[in-house]
Each structure stands twice: as C-alpha cells, then as structure tokens.
Design a protein around this motif. Structure first.
Motif, PDB file in Angstrom:
ATOM      1  N   MET A 190       0.798  -1.194   0.000  1.00 58.37           N
ATOM      2  CA  MET A 190       0.000   0.000   0.000  1.00 58.37           C
ATOM      3  C   MET A 190       0.848   1.269   0.000  1.00 58.37           C
ATOM      4  SD  MET A 190      -3.237  -1.328   2.362  1.00 58.37           S
ATOM      5  CE  MET A 190      -3.056  -0.299   3.664  1.00 58.37           C
ATOM      6  N   VAL A 191       1.893   1.268   0.796  1.00 60.52           N
ATOM      7  CA  VAL A 191       2.754   2.447   0.867  1.00 60.52           C
ATOM      8  C   VAL A 191       3.734   2.473  -0.310  1.00 60.52           C
ATOM      9  CG1 VAL A 191       4.530   3.595   2.252  1.00 60.52           C
ATOM     10  CG2 VAL A 191       2.515   2.632   3.365  1.00 60.52           C
ATOM     11  N   ARG A 192       4.208   1.308  -0.711  1.00 60.83           N
ATOM     12  CA  ARG A 192       5.193   1.241  -1.797  1.00 60.83           C
ATOM     13  C   ARG A 192       4.737   1.972  -3.057  1.00 60.83           C
ATOM     14  NH1 ARG A 192       7.644  -4.186  -4.579  1.00 60.83           N
ATOM     15  NH2 ARG A 192       9.412  -4.010  -3.190  1.00 60.83           N
ATOM     16  N   PRO A 193       3.520   1.747  -3.562  1.00 63.23           N
ATOM     17  CA  PRO A 193       3.109   2.452  -4.779  1.00 63.23           C
ATOM     18  C   PRO A 193       3.117   3.975  -4.636  1.00 63.23           C
ATOM     19  CG  PRO A 193       1.600   0.645  -4.340  1.00 63.23           C
ATOM     20  CD  PRO A 193       2.505   0.762  -3.151  1.00 63.23           C
ATOM     21  N   VAL A 194       2.780   4.459  -3.447  1.00 66.73           N
ATOM     22  CA  VAL A 194       2.790   5.912  -3.240  1.00 66.73           C
ATOM     23  C   VAL A 194       4.217   6.440  -3.275  1.00 66.73           C
ATOM     24  CG1 VAL A 194       2.181   7.796  -1.677  1.00 66.73           C
ATOM     25  CG2 VAL A 194       0.650   5.831  -1.914  1.00 66.73           C
ATOM     26  N   LEU A 195       5.126   5.748  -2.597  1.00 69.11           N
ATOM     27  CA  LEU A 195       6.530   6.182  -2.623  1.00 69.11           C
ATOM     28  C   LEU A 195       7.105   6.073  -4.027  1.00 69.11           C
ATOM     29  CD1 LEU A 195       7.938   4.748   0.731  1.00 69.11           C
ATOM     30  CD2 LEU A 195       7.133   7.068   0.230  1.00 69.11           C
ATOM     31  N   ASN A 196       6.696   5.057  -4.759  1.00 70.52           N
ATOM     32  CA  ASN A 196       7.179   4.924  -6.140  1.00 70.52           C
ATOM     33  C   ASN A 196       6.624   6.008  -7.047  1.00 70.52           C
ATOM     34  OD1 ASN A 196       8.879   2.793  -5.655  1.00 70.52           O
ATOM     35  ND2 ASN A 196       7.440   1.231  -6.321  1.00 70.52           N
ATOM     36  N   LYS A 197       5.445   6.497  -6.746  1.00 75.56           N
ATOM     37  CA  LYS A 197       4.895   7.626  -7.517  1.00 75.56           C
ATOM     38  C   LYS A 197       5.606   8.933  -7.131  1.00 75.56           C
ATOM     39  CE  LYS A 197       1.171   9.623  -9.647  1.00 75.56           C
ATOM     40  NZ  LYS A 197       1.369   9.806 -11.047  1.00 75.56           N
ATOM     41  N   TRP A 198       5.910   9.093  -5.842  1.00 78.64           N
ATOM     42  CA  TRP A 198       6.677  10.258  -5.349  1.00 78.64           C
ATOM     43  C   TRP A 198       8.040  10.262  -6.034  1.00 78.64           C
ATOM     44  CZ3 TRP A 198      10.644   9.444  -1.355  1.00 78.64           C
ATOM     45  CH2 TRP A 198      11.229  10.630  -0.925  1.00 78.64           C
ATOM     46  N   ASP A 199       8.772   9.185  -6.023  1.00 74.87           N
ATOM     47  CA  ASP A 199       9.980   8.892  -6.813  1.00 74.87           C
ATOM     48  C   ASP A 199      10.901  10.089  -7.095  1.00 74.87           C
ATOM     49  OD1 ASP A 199      11.737   7.325  -8.332  1.00 74.87           O
ATOM     50  OD2 ASP A 199      10.519   7.466 -10.134  1.00 74.87           O
ATOM     51  N   PRO A 200      11.547  10.656  -6.093  1.00 79.45           N
ATOM     52  CA  PRO A 200      12.404  11.818  -6.339  1.00 79.45           C
ATOM     53  C   PRO A 200      13.609  11.523  -7.223  1.00 79.45           C
ATOM     54  CG  PRO A 200      12.776  10.992  -4.134  1.00 79.45           C
ATOM     55  CD  PRO A 200      11.592  10.235  -4.693  1.00 79.45           C
ATOM     56  N   ILE A 201      14.036  10.271  -7.239  1.00 72.76           N
ATOM     57  CA  ILE A 201      15.204   9.900  -8.055  1.00 72.76           C
ATOM     58  C   ILE A 201      14.812   9.680  -9.511  1.00 72.76           C
ATOM     59  CG2 ILE A 201      17.065   8.209  -8.358  1.00 72.76           C
ATOM     60  CD1 ILE A 201      16.865   7.637  -5.354  1.00 72.76           C
ATOM     61  N   GLY A 202      13.576   9.232  -9.733  1.00 74.78           N
ATOM     62  CA  GLY A 202      13.111   8.968 -11.096  1.00 74.78           C
ATOM     63  C   GLY A 202      13.477   7.587 -11.604  1.00 74.78           C
ATOM     64  N   VAL A 203      13.523   6.602 -10.695  1.00 73.86           N
ATOM     65  CA  VAL A 203      13.933   5.262 -11.104  1.00 73.86           C
ATOM     66  C   VAL A 203      12.896   4.183 -10.837  1.00 73.86           C
ATOM     67  CG1 VAL A 203      16.387   5.773 -10.805  1.00 73.86           C
ATOM     68  CG2 VAL A 203      15.091   4.786  -8.901  1.00 73.86           C
ATOM     69  N   SER A 204      11.748   4.549 -10.297  1.00 76.49           N
ATOM     70  CA  SER A 204      10.796   3.518  -9.873  1.00 76.49           C
ATOM     71  C   SER A 204      10.289   2.653 -11.020  1.00 76.49           C
ATOM     72  CB  SER A 204       9.622   4.133  -9.118  1.00 76.49           C
ATOM     73  OG  SER A 204       8.847   4.938  -9.962  1.00 76.49           O
TER      74      SER A 204
END
Length: 80
Positions: free
Chosen positions: A1-15
């Motif tokens: 649940m949290v992983r997809p949100v962090l992957n959308k946030w993705d400050p590095i641009g690698v998700s």
C-alpha cells in the motif's frame, strides 16, 4: 500500500526500473501514519528524505501530494 505511493513520489526517477528503491523508508512512513502525523509533517519527512538523505533538490508540492495519498490509505490498525 505504501510502496506504490513512494514509487509515484519517486524523487530519483527510477521507480519504473527499480520497484523496491524506496522500501527502506516504508516502516518510517507507516510509523508516521499510525502516529497520526499531519500532512505537513509527512511531507516534511519526505522532503528531508529527498534532500538530506538522497541528496536531491526537493519538490515541496510533490511531497505534499504524496502525503495526501499516504493519508488516504486505509492502513490496518490491528493491535497485538
């Protein structure tokens, strides 16, 4: 649940290439959510994470958007 949100946030641009890039931060984010932290507190955590730990320039709007999505999650609060 949290992983997809962090992957959308993705400050590095690698998700799109590395699905578990931000997994090390999931426990901290869940703790913030379960502690009832505010939108601004969660966004500030993400901002510090992106700027101080990851070393990038921050995007406050992106952090606030991610905080909104995180707060909208329906986390289980089962007591043990």
């Amino acid at each position: 649940m949290v992983r997809p949100v962090l992957n959308k946030w993705d400050p590095i641009g690698v998700s799109q290439y590395v699905a578990d890039e931000y997994d090390a931060y999931i426990a901290d984010v869940v703790s913030l959510l379960l502690d009832g932290r505010s939108r601004d507190e969660i966004a500030a955590y993400l901002y510090r994470l992106g700027t101080e730990q990851i070393g990038l320039s921050g995007d406050q709007d992106r952090c606030l958007a991610a905080a909104d999505k995180l707060l909208a999650l329906d986390l289980p609060t089962e007591e043990y």
